[in-house]
Design a protein around this motif. Sequence first.
Motif, mmCIF file in Angstrom:
data_model
loop_
_atom_site.group_PDB
_atom_site.id
_atom_site.type_symbol
_atom_site.label_atom_id
_atom_site.label_comp_id
_atom_site.label_asym_id
_atom_site.label_seq_id
_atom_site.Cartn_x
_atom_site.Cartn_y
_atom_site.Cartn_z
ATOM 1 N N GLU A 248 0.857 -1.188 0.000
ATOM 2 C CA GLU A 248 0.000 0.000 0.000
ATOM 3 C C GLU A 248 0.889 1.233 0.000
ATOM 4 O O GLU A 248 1.892 1.280 0.715
ATOM 5 C CB GLU A 248 -0.843 -0.023 1.279
ATOM 6 N N VAL A 249 0.542 2.208 -0.812
ATOM 7 C CA VAL A 249 1.259 3.490 -0.770
ATOM 8 C C VAL A 249 0.248 4.631 -0.695
ATOM 9 O O VAL A 249 -0.860 4.521 -1.208
ATOM 10 C CB VAL A 249 2.186 3.710 -1.990
ATOM 11 N N GLY A 250 0.662 5.705 -0.059
ATOM 12 C CA GLY A 250 -0.213 6.878 0.055
ATOM 13 C C GLY A 250 0.637 8.120 0.152
ATOM 14 O O GLY A 250 1.649 8.241 -0.553
ATOM 15 N N ILE A 251 0.237 9.001 1.015
ATOM 16 C CA ILE A 251 1.009 10.229 1.206
ATOM 17 C C ILE A 251 1.782 10.115 2.515
ATOM 18 O O ILE A 251 1.223 9.754 3.559
ATOM 19 C CB ILE A 251 0.052 11.445 1.243
ATOM 20 N N ASP A 252 3.059 10.372 2.433
ATOM 21 C CA ASP A 252 3.899 10.291 3.629
ATOM 22 C C ASP A 252 3.549 11.472 4.553
ATOM 23 O O ASP A 252 3.600 12.631 4.137
ATOM 24 C CB ASP A 252 5.376 10.349 3.222
ATOM 25 N N GLU A 253 3.169 11.140 5.782
ATOM 26 C CA GLU A 253 2.648 12.194 6.657
ATOM 27 C C GLU A 253 3.679 13.241 7.041
ATOM 28 O O GLU A 253 3.376 14.427 7.145
ATOM 29 C CB GLU A 253 2.035 11.566 7.912
ATOM 30 N N THR A 254 4.923 12.801 7.247
ATOM 31 C CA THR A 254 5.923 13.785 7.690
ATOM 32 C C THR A 254 6.368 14.729 6.567
ATOM 33 O O THR A 254 6.455 15.931 6.753
ATOM 34 C CB THR A 254 7.173 13.092 8.289
ATOM 35 N N THR A 255 6.598 14.153 5.375
ATOM 36 C CA THR A 255 7.120 15.010 4.296
ATOM 37 C C THR A 255 6.028 15.555 3.381
ATOM 38 O O THR A 255 6.258 16.510 2.646
ATOM 39 C CB THR A 255 8.096 14.211 3.414
ATOM 40 N N GLY A 268 14.341 -8.733 -1.977
ATOM 41 C CA GLY A 268 13.253 -9.490 -2.607
ATOM 42 C C GLY A 268 11.896 -8.953 -2.224
ATOM 43 O O GLY A 268 10.890 -9.653 -2.335
ATOM 44 N N LYS A 269 11.871 -7.710 -1.737
ATOM 45 C CA LYS A 269 10.586 -7.148 -1.293
ATOM 46 C C LYS A 269 10.253 -5.879 -2.067
ATOM 47 O O LYS A 269 11.131 -5.251 -2.644
ATOM 48 C CB LYS A 269 10.679 -6.794 0.197
ATOM 49 N N ILE A 270 8.981 -5.516 -1.993
ATOM 50 C CA ILE A 270 8.567 -4.240 -2.582
ATOM 51 C C ILE A 270 8.670 -3.191 -1.487
ATOM 52 O O ILE A 270 8.110 -3.355 -0.406
ATOM 53 C CB ILE A 270 7.138 -4.334 -3.145
ATOM 54 N N VAL A 271 9.439 -2.160 -1.768
ATOM 55 C CA VAL A 271 9.675 -1.134 -0.752
ATOM 56 C C VAL A 271 8.994 0.174 -1.174
ATOM 57 O O VAL A 271 8.531 0.313 -2.299
ATOM 58 C CB VAL A 271 11.192 -0.889 -0.539
ATOM 59 N N THR A 272 8.972 1.108 -0.234
ATOM 60 C CA THR A 272 8.334 2.390 -0.510
ATOM 61 C C THR A 272 9.398 3.448 -0.728
ATOM 62 O O THR A 272 10.365 3.520 0.021
ATOM 63 C CB THR A 272 7.462 2.804 0.698
ATOM 64 N N GLU A 273 9.211 4.254 -1.746
ATOM 65 C CA GLU A 273 10.097 5.405 -1.958
ATOM 66 C C GLU A 273 9.241 6.647 -1.994
ATOM 67 O O GLU A 273 8.030 6.563 -2.214
ATOM 68 C CB GLU A 273 10.815 5.265 -3.301
ATOM 69 N N LEU A 274 9.877 7.808 -1.819
ATOM 70 C CA LEU A 274 9.105 9.049 -1.839
ATOM 71 C C LEU A 274 9.387 9.823 -3.118
ATOM 72 O O LEU A 274 10.498 9.808 -3.627
ATOM 73 C CB LEU A 274 9.486 9.921 -0.637
ATOM 74 N N THR A 275 8.375 10.456 -3.618
ATOM 75 C CA THR A 275 8.578 11.316 -4.795
ATOM 76 C C THR A 275 7.641 12.521 -4.672
ATOM 77 O O THR A 275 6.745 12.533 -3.840
ATOM 78 C CB THR A 275 8.360 10.542 -6.121
ATOM 79 N N GLU A 276 7.871 13.500 -5.535
ATOM 80 C CA GLU A 276 6.995 14.684 -5.528
ATOM 81 C C GLU A 276 5.565 14.261 -5.838
ATOM 82 O O GLU A 276 5.352 13.268 -6.532
ATOM 83 C CB GLU A 276 7.459 15.670 -6.624
ATOM 84 N N GLY A 281 -2.260 14.741 -8.725
ATOM 85 C CA GLY A 281 -2.601 14.919 -7.316
ATOM 86 C C GLY A 281 -2.261 13.700 -6.483
ATOM 87 O O GLY A 281 -1.926 12.643 -7.017
ATOM 88 N N PRO A 282 -2.330 13.832 -5.160
ATOM 89 C CA PRO A 282 -1.969 12.711 -4.287
ATOM 90 C C PRO A 282 -2.976 11.564 -4.384
ATOM 91 O O PRO A 282 -4.172 11.809 -4.536
ATOM 92 C CB PRO A 282 -2.011 13.333 -2.890
ATOM 93 N N VAL A 283 -2.480 10.342 -4.324
ATOM 94 C CA VAL A 283 -3.377 9.177 -4.394
ATOM 95 C C VAL A 283 -2.950 8.119 -3.377
ATOM 96 O O VAL A 283 -1.808 8.107 -2.919
ATOM 97 C CB VAL A 283 -3.371 8.511 -5.801
ATOM 98 N N ARG A 284 -3.886 7.267 -3.046
ATOM 99 C CA ARG A 284 -3.572 6.101 -2.210
ATOM 100 C C ARG A 284 -3.843 4.859 -3.046
ATOM 101 O O ARG A 284 -4.874 4.772 -3.724
ATOM 102 C CB ARG A 284 -4.448 6.125 -0.956
ATOM 103 N N LEU A 285 -2.894 3.952 -3.051
ATOM 104 C CA LEU A 285 -3.041 2.760 -3.896
ATOM 105 C C LEU A 285 -2.716 1.511 -3.097
ATOM 106 O O LEU A 285 -1.715 1.450 -2.396
ATOM 107 C CB LEU A 285 -2.091 2.869 -5.102
#
Lengths: 714, 205
Positions: A248-255, A268-276, A281-285
């Motif tokens: 699951e990805v969404g909007i990072d609360e701190t940044t 071997g895992k799916i990790v989260t990265e941050l981007t502009e 617009g912002p989405v949650r997936l």
Amino acid sequence: MGKIKKNANSLRWRFDVNTFRLLGRELITDRITAVFELVKNCYDANATEVVVYFNNVAPDKNIGPEIIISDNGVGMSFIDIRDKWMVVGTNSKRTKSYSPGPFNRKFVGEKGIGRFAVDKLGERVVIKTKELNDDKWLNVTINWDEYESLSKQQAKPQLSLFTDVDNLYNYTDANPNEHGTSLIISKVSEPWTSKDIERLYKELSRLTSPFYPLNPPFNIFISSNEYPEYHHKPVKPDPIKFYTYFKEVGIDETTGLQEVMRFDRHSGKIVTELTEIKSFGPVRLRIYYFNEAAKRRYNTLYKNDDTRIDGIKIYRDGIIATPFAEYEDDAGKKRDILGIDKRRWGSAFDKVSTREIIGVLDITKINNPKIIDSTNRQDFLDNPEYRKLKEFIIDQVDVFGDFKKYARDLIRTDVERDLLKAGQDVKSFTRTIEKIERDWFQDKPQFKQVLEPLKLQATSLSSVISQSINEQKKFQKDVIRKENVYLSLMSLQDYAANISHAIRTSLGKIKRMAEFFKINFPNAKFDALFKQYALLIYDEMNTLIKVTDFMLSYASSDIDFEDFSVKELLENLLLDAYRQTFAAEGIKVTVDIKDDFIINTNKKFFEDIFQNLVSNSIKALQRTADKIIKCSGYLDDEHFTLYFSDNGTGIDDDDAKWIFGLYNTRTSEQGGSGLGLYIVEKRIEALKGSVDLVQSEYKPGATFKITLPFNKDI
Amino acid sequence: MPAPIKIVVIHDGLIPMVDPLLVMLGENFGKENVIHFENSNEGLDYVLGNLNQKMIVLLDRNFSKGEKTGIQVFEEIRKTSSLVYVILITADEFAKIKNEDLILLINHDAFAIQSVAADYTKIIALAENAAHKLNARVDSVLEDWIVRHKEEDRSRPLMKAKDGRIYSMNDILESIRQQSDIGKDFERNLVNLAIEIFSRQKPLA
């Protein structure tokens, strides 16, 4: 507004029979969509609860079947019914996008089609409706069967567009605090089995997001007096179980940045990265991935109904935005709005298809204003933001493709490692026995006799394992070979489309000249032409032979690897084989390969790289006046580097990676299928090299840098 | 003798000057009346710039090099005139033509579609058929009649419409070409008149 005669208890509509037919009978093609539409209308009417009743609808019942859709929404006034409910084209939803406050729901109902959905369900309907504080319920009876007979009467040559229809109405007592609308549909057109209601349940369960808490709520119930499993059953999304991987990805609360998924090869895992935050617009997936075993397990849970794992759906403020009600039994016929299955050779290329994922993308009307419903509400408006959103979704789905490939490779390498280890174990076992024999039983033949069969068994086991390792290697080679043939065929398909046009043109010329001879020869008046035609026919035939030779090279079953000179091959290909194409397109070609480089691979596959780059350039150069294609290359300490450039329209920096994706194309209007650069990248990867879009040599223009390592071990 | 018809060939799959199709079109319609363009944009410019002539366009569907497609050329022509006959000559299989293109061709009265691999005699027969229709059309007959008059006669007032407007020969021709209401009315009346004249004739003994 047309004048409406208000009798004591009848309401007269001027009714457009043709529109009625069109909307009611053609746009609502199935019953499930019809109910779905009506339930969406309840949402638009600010209802917090809607109940769909099925009474006496089973196939063997003939007495009084009834479908009632009852909500506690705002209800309708007499004026609403008179001026809006039945009058086509005065849909209040067209001018407003949101339901009345305080709910302010984004309308989800189709443009005035919902009411016509009633017709799909049965021939008679009573609308029972009341607004808050009114002291009576208004009951209006509409007889569709009467309309039908009226419309039949009117199917005369002189078509009158409007028919006056009288509808009975009356008022009944009510509690002033009650409000809402019930559609009581009788003379139900078809029986509903438990299976039919189950399908409806499944569709309705998708109306609201499983994750987004709706406030105020919108609760749906299905109730049947015949099927015990539907006794005021709340409609809830299916729990998602047995999936192989979830992210699951969404909007990072701190940044405040957008989180995106990336596959990390090390863990071997799916990790989260941050981007502009992206332009849309912002989405949650949320994406749930199911491998084959998980899919089987999940589908078994639902009686092997394989339409449950159905790809990505987009919800706006918790309500489905796309695809809208889309009842389709056959999963293969579902529309693929997001273009995920367009990459349909899914498993062959480690792509994930909609049949392997369940995904929910949440957007909101406030944060994603550029994602706009299209007029038919079957998709979103095609604008740059929506295009980027589609690309974003496909990019994120592809992350699961990487995961899938990794998991597959892991199993393969595990098997290989185990086989190798087994081989070593058997060898060491043999050595130990030999040592025991030598050190301990040198002079004891009776023990040697016991050991001998063990030694033989170990030797045969060792040979079986070696054989297995070889088989495993062969199998892997075979897989790669098949994948290569497949890719080659795909590029051939693209090529065949172009070439068949050229061949027909050429044949047309030859045929016309032959026809001219047939009709006119001999005729002194045309002597000069006869001579000229003979030469032209000869030239055209030569061109055709070249083209067919090239085609035949694909037909050869020879896919062996061989040593060849890259310099020679490129010069032959670009300066000779393509000479005619370039001349026809008015393209000037420069080939400047400084050093030679011998490579061991399949020649055809290597040519594919440049064939695709060339066809890409030709498309990019269509609007350029002085067209240039340049190919240069040199050797350095570790690599052979090639640059392939043109001065065409160029490629956006943002697209530098995207263009290599399967079916990603910006030239679909010019016949681009999005295969070319995908093939280029795969072919080069197969050579352990790399290809990148780099700073362009020409402005505008595009330059690809291809790097091939010295190690020719493939 | 009707005014000559220009045959405008916009096609990049024909051998310039000597292609048998061009040669035989020249034989049938007069060499000077056959004009060949390989570039679709140039061909379109010619058609739009010469709408005062009777024209039949033989049009290819595919053009490379960033030119307008045949369908686009057809659309552009139709935006200005519905009196030019267009015959599409394509190297593609007909099944490959998109439905919406076919609908557009039919709805805007494309005269015919033919394969480039068909006998050129068939293509020429289509052009002749189009020429026959063109010459038999009221505006063409009228034009033939008008051009037989001196220029000063052509612009002289000839008739008065119900609304009081005065029309010269040239005005009538113009209104028919533009298919304005008065032009359509005139066309209909002219045909009716012709029929009436026929019907007044005594049968031959």
